[in-house]
Scaffold this motif. Structure first.
Motif, PDB file in Angstrom:
ATOM      1  N   ASP A  38      -1.768  11.638  -1.774  1.00 41.85           N
ATOM      2  CA  ASP A  38      -1.714  10.362  -1.068  1.00 41.85           C
ATOM      3  C   ASP A  38      -0.638   9.474  -1.685  1.00 41.85           C
ATOM      4  OD1 ASP A  38      -3.694  11.058   0.668  1.00 41.85           O
ATOM      5  OD2 ASP A  38      -5.296  10.159  -0.520  1.00 41.85           O
ATOM      6  N   PRO A  39       0.225   8.940  -0.867  1.00 40.46           N
ATOM      7  CA  PRO A  39       1.304   8.106  -1.407  1.00 40.46           C
ATOM      8  C   PRO A  39       0.767   6.801  -1.974  1.00 40.46           C
ATOM      9  CG  PRO A  39       1.260   7.957   0.980  1.00 40.46           C
ATOM     10  CD  PRO A  39       0.264   9.030   0.595  1.00 40.46           C
ATOM     11  N   SER A  59      -3.436  -1.627   7.385  1.00 43.71           N
ATOM     12  CA  SER A  59      -2.461  -0.544   7.226  1.00 43.71           C
ATOM     13  C   SER A  59      -3.071   0.587   6.419  1.00 43.71           C
ATOM     14  CB  SER A  59      -1.195  -1.060   6.549  1.00 43.71           C
ATOM     15  OG  SER A  59      -1.496  -1.528   5.256  1.00 43.71           O
ATOM     16  N   LYS A  60      -2.579   1.799   6.672  1.00 42.18           N
ATOM     17  CA  LYS A  60      -3.078   2.967   5.980  1.00 42.18           C
ATOM     18  C   LYS A  60      -1.912   3.841   5.536  1.00 42.18           C
ATOM     19  CE  LYS A  60      -7.480   3.282   8.526  1.00 42.18           C
ATOM     20  NZ  LYS A  60      -8.320   4.147   9.394  1.00 42.18           N
ATOM     21  N   ALA A  61      -2.150   4.556   4.456  1.00 36.58           N
ATOM     22  CA  ALA A  61      -1.157   5.505   3.983  1.00 36.58           C
ATOM     23  C   ALA A  61      -1.196   6.760   4.849  1.00 36.58           C
ATOM     24  CB  ALA A  61      -1.420   5.868   2.527  1.00 36.58           C
ATOM     25  N   GLY A  88       1.520  13.284   3.796  1.00 39.78           N
ATOM     26  CA  GLY A  88       2.512  14.228   4.280  1.00 39.78           C
ATOM     27  C   GLY A  88       2.095  15.664   4.041  1.00 39.78           C
ATOM     28  N   GLN A  89       2.953  16.614   4.462  1.00 41.04           N
ATOM     29  CA  GLN A  89       2.717  18.034   4.261  1.00 41.04           C
ATOM     30  C   GLN A  89       3.987  18.673   3.732  1.00 41.04           C
ATOM     31  OE1 GLN A  89       1.254  19.503   8.109  1.00 41.04           O
ATOM     32  NE2 GLN A  89      -0.723  19.866   7.140  1.00 41.04           N
ATOM     33  N   THR A 114       6.459  16.967   6.582  1.00 37.11           N
ATOM     34  CA  THR A 114       6.332  15.564   6.978  1.00 37.11           C
ATOM     35  C   THR A 114       6.188  14.739   5.716  1.00 37.11           C
ATOM     36  OG1 THR A 114       3.935  15.858   7.250  1.00 37.11           O
ATOM     37  CG2 THR A 114       5.301  16.022   9.227  1.00 37.11           C
ATOM     38  N   PRO A 115       7.110  13.839   5.464  1.00 36.15           N
ATOM     39  CA  PRO A 115       7.034  13.047   4.235  1.00 36.15           C
ATOM     40  C   PRO A 115       5.873  12.068   4.293  1.00 36.15           C
ATOM     41  CG  PRO A 115       8.801  12.258   5.641  1.00 36.15           C
ATOM     42  CD  PRO A 115       8.287  13.513   6.277  1.00 36.15           C
ATOM     43  N   PRO A 116       5.269  11.797   3.151  1.00 37.11           N
ATOM     44  CA  PRO A 116       4.193  10.797   3.125  1.00 37.11           C
ATOM     45  C   PRO A 116       4.786   9.405   3.269  1.00 37.11           C
ATOM     46  CG  PRO A 116       4.708  11.511   0.911  1.00 37.11           C
ATOM     47  CD  PRO A 116       5.540  12.360   1.821  1.00 37.11           C
ATOM     48  N   SER A 117       4.006   8.516   3.756  1.00 36.66           N
ATOM     49  CA  SER A 117       4.457   7.130   3.861  1.00 36.66           C
ATOM     50  C   SER A 117       3.323   6.204   3.456  1.00 36.66           C
ATOM     51  CB  SER A 117       4.916   6.804   5.293  1.00 36.66           C
ATOM     52  OG  SER A 117       3.848   6.923   6.211  1.00 36.66           O
TER      53      SER A 117
END
Length: 588
Positions: free
Chosen positions: A224-225, A256-258, A261-262, A280-283
């Motif tokens: 989790d970012p 808002s939520k984090a 990614g994968q 998919t990058p985490p954000s």
């Protein structure tokens, strides 16, 4: 001459997915073999797949899919000819004719084509260790959910030998949900087996050059970012020691939520996991703080310098027009955040609030308020400097920081609780602030005796504040309006019940300007231009060492600094505050 493979076109049967008979498990009962031998998969029904080889370069493009994380240790360990590792075709112990270039190209082409279209059994059957190859390729197929897999031969590799050619190939995997493709290159060796067949020598690196025994390649969620707040211009704040404990306390914006990614990850085998490709990058929800990175750097340096020798210190800078906190720093680094969480007596910097109360009570800057050498409440009080000044006005007492004049006039003009009310209603001190992180509110209690009242008028006794609160006092004088300090512009602020009368605000600015140019603050404020004002403070700490306090403003920048055991206000705290004002207060 007999050719083991067709040179140009190959037409193979293929069974469409989803049309297996009831009870079909992928294997024909007639072909089940017990022990260490392979379970031979049923040949699929026919479907045309065209494979082309020209000049030793070959390409196969098919669609594969499937999610999963199927990892078997022996799948990538090379298997074993004994102990259940699957059947193994060994090279001949006697002299054998090396594979020709055409034969090596052909078997490599067929192997890559079978692998690419998902025919794991056929691909594994073209290797010298079919069971190990089948398990590894199955693990890769199930673990990497590619929409399409393109395998392209790149020709002979330099690592090959005349008896065992090595061919290179490129893998391109495309995935749903992203336009980025995962590409990498690997190699495979080709040998002639004891029975004369030309086969791919199986190795974990056939799947990926970094794959080793006991490892698998799968798509996994990324950690989790963590939201990392930036300064007001989007610049990182991670490098500032005073913000190390602040940034983790900043919650993400409401609602808002984090986004997790994968990535394609190489893991297992006792080795640290490695990301091979991010699908998919985490954000993380981002939030900009009101901090200015440039000013924060100056504040860190100023506090570090004045805290040399182990003196605790802090500094806060505020923009008067907005209430935004532009910098906060404290020492010792990594310790308690005294800048916003501390509580100390502010010394004579509190005379700004006392002066406001006296002005509202009818005293003017020109009212004569004698500065006696000592006075009583009945407790005895004195000034830092000896001598009496019977002709001093309130303004003179302010710029020279005369204790006795403020005590005498305060006891004469102010009622118990008046100072508390002015501090709360005009300066916001004592209200519950929500700045974006936990902070300590100022404590300005109603005095219970004349001695307590006398102490409060000069910032001693039970009054407890910090650099945050006193920077706000300076900012309120500069702008004429209390604006609750914040680290985030989206937090809900409190408003003061009242407002400084315009004539009171103007008188305070006039007296603070005189202090900066003619009074006790003139040395640290020397050379600063623009709209300036200051007030020094020297707070008794119950020992020979005094705490140094200093509040000031220059144009649209207000600063408060304190150094425990730093001596007079114009020394340690004044030098630190002036350093920040010089760097960031030049513009109006």
């Amino acid at each position: 001459m007999h050719r083991e493979h067709e040179p140009h076109e190959r037409y193979e049967p293929y069974e469409e997915p989803g049309h297996q008979p009831d009870g079909y498990d992928g294997y024909d009962d007639d072909h089940l073999v017990h022990g260490d031998h392979d379970r031979t998969p049923r040949r699929p029904r026919s479907r045309r797949v065209w494979l082309v080889a020209v000049g030793g370069v070959f390409t196969a493009l098919v669609v594969v899919g499937g999610y999963g994380a199927y990892n078997v240790f022996n799948a990538v360990s090379g298997g074993s000819s004994a102990g259940g590792g699957g059947s193994t075709t060994t090279a001949s112990k006697g002299p054998q004719t090396p594979p020709t270039t055409e034969q090596a190209d052909a078997v490599a082409k067929d192997f890559l084509a079978a692998w690419g279209r998902g025919d794991i059994g056929a691909a594994a059957g073209l290797t010298d260790r079919p069971e190990a190859a089948r398990m590894a390729l199955t693990s890769f197929h199930d673990g990497v959910p590619a929409r399409s897999l393109t395998l392209t031969g790149t020709g002979p590799a330099a690592s090959g030998t005349p008896s065992e050619p090595v061919l290179g190939y490129r893998v391109r995997a495309e995935f749903d949900g992203t336009t980025e493709a995962w590409e990498y290159e690997s190699t495979l060796g080709v040998l002639r087996a004891a029975d004369g067949r030309v086969l791919v020598r199986w190795s974990p690196t056939v799947v990926h050059p970094k794959l080793s025994a006991g490892q698998s390649i799968t798509v996994k969620p990324l950690p989790d970012p963590v939201s990392k707040p930036t300064d007001r211009k989007g610049r990182p704040l991670d490098s500032f020691p005073s913000l190390a404990s602040v940034l983790p306390q900043i919650p993400p914006p409401d609602g808002s939520k984090a986004v997790t990614g994968q990535a394609v990850v190489l893991s297992g085998g006792g080795q640290q996991s490695e990301q091979l490709f991010v699908l998919t990058p985490p954000s993380a929800p981002q939030v900009k703080l009101t901090i200015d990175a440039d000013l924060q750097q100056v504040a860190e340096e100023a506090v570090k310098k004045q805290s040399a020798g182990g003196k605790p210190a802090s500094l806060v800078a505020i923009q008067p027009s907005t209430g935004n906190i532009l910098a906060l720093a404290y020492a010792p680094q990594g310790g308690f955040n005294r800048a916003v969480g501390g509580g100390q007596a502010p010394g004579s910097t509190m005379k700004v609030v006392t002066a406001a109360a006296l002005l509202e009570a009818g005293v003017t800057p020109d009212t004569v308020v004698p500065c006696k050498e000592t006075t009583n409440s009945p407790r005895s009080w004195h000034n830092d400097e000896p001598g009496s000044h019977p002709d001093y006005t309130l303004s003179d007492d302010f710029i020279q920081s005369c204790n006795t004049g403020f005590i005498d006039k305060g006891l004469e003009k102010l009622q118990p609780g008046t100072l508390t009310g002015v501090a709360r209603d005009q300066f916001g001190l004592g209200l519950q602030w929500r700045i974006g992180i936990p902070s300590r509110d100022a404590t300005i209690p109603t005095p219970g005796s004349k001695d307590e009242a006398a102490a409060s008028y000069i910032g001693q006794g039970q009054i407890q504040v910090n650099s945050l609160a006193m920077a706000s006092v300076a900012a309120t004088v500069q702008s004429g309006t209390f604006r609750q300090p914040v680290l985030r512009e989206d937090v809900k602020r409190v408003s003061a019940p009242g407002k400084l009368p315009s004539d009171v605000a103007q008188a305070l600015r006039s007296m603070m300007a005189r202090t900066a140019t003619q009074g006790t603050a003139r040395t640290p404020m020397s050379g600063l231009s623009g709209q300036i004002g200051a007030k020094t403070g020297t707070a008794e700490a119950g020992s020979d060492a005094n705490n140094s306090w200093f509040i000031a403003y220059r144009n649209d920048l207000a600063v408060a600094a304190e150094v425990e055991g730093g001596g007079h206000g114009f020394s340690a705290a004044g030098v630190a505050a002036a350093q920040v004002l010089k760097a960031g207060g030049g513009k109006g």
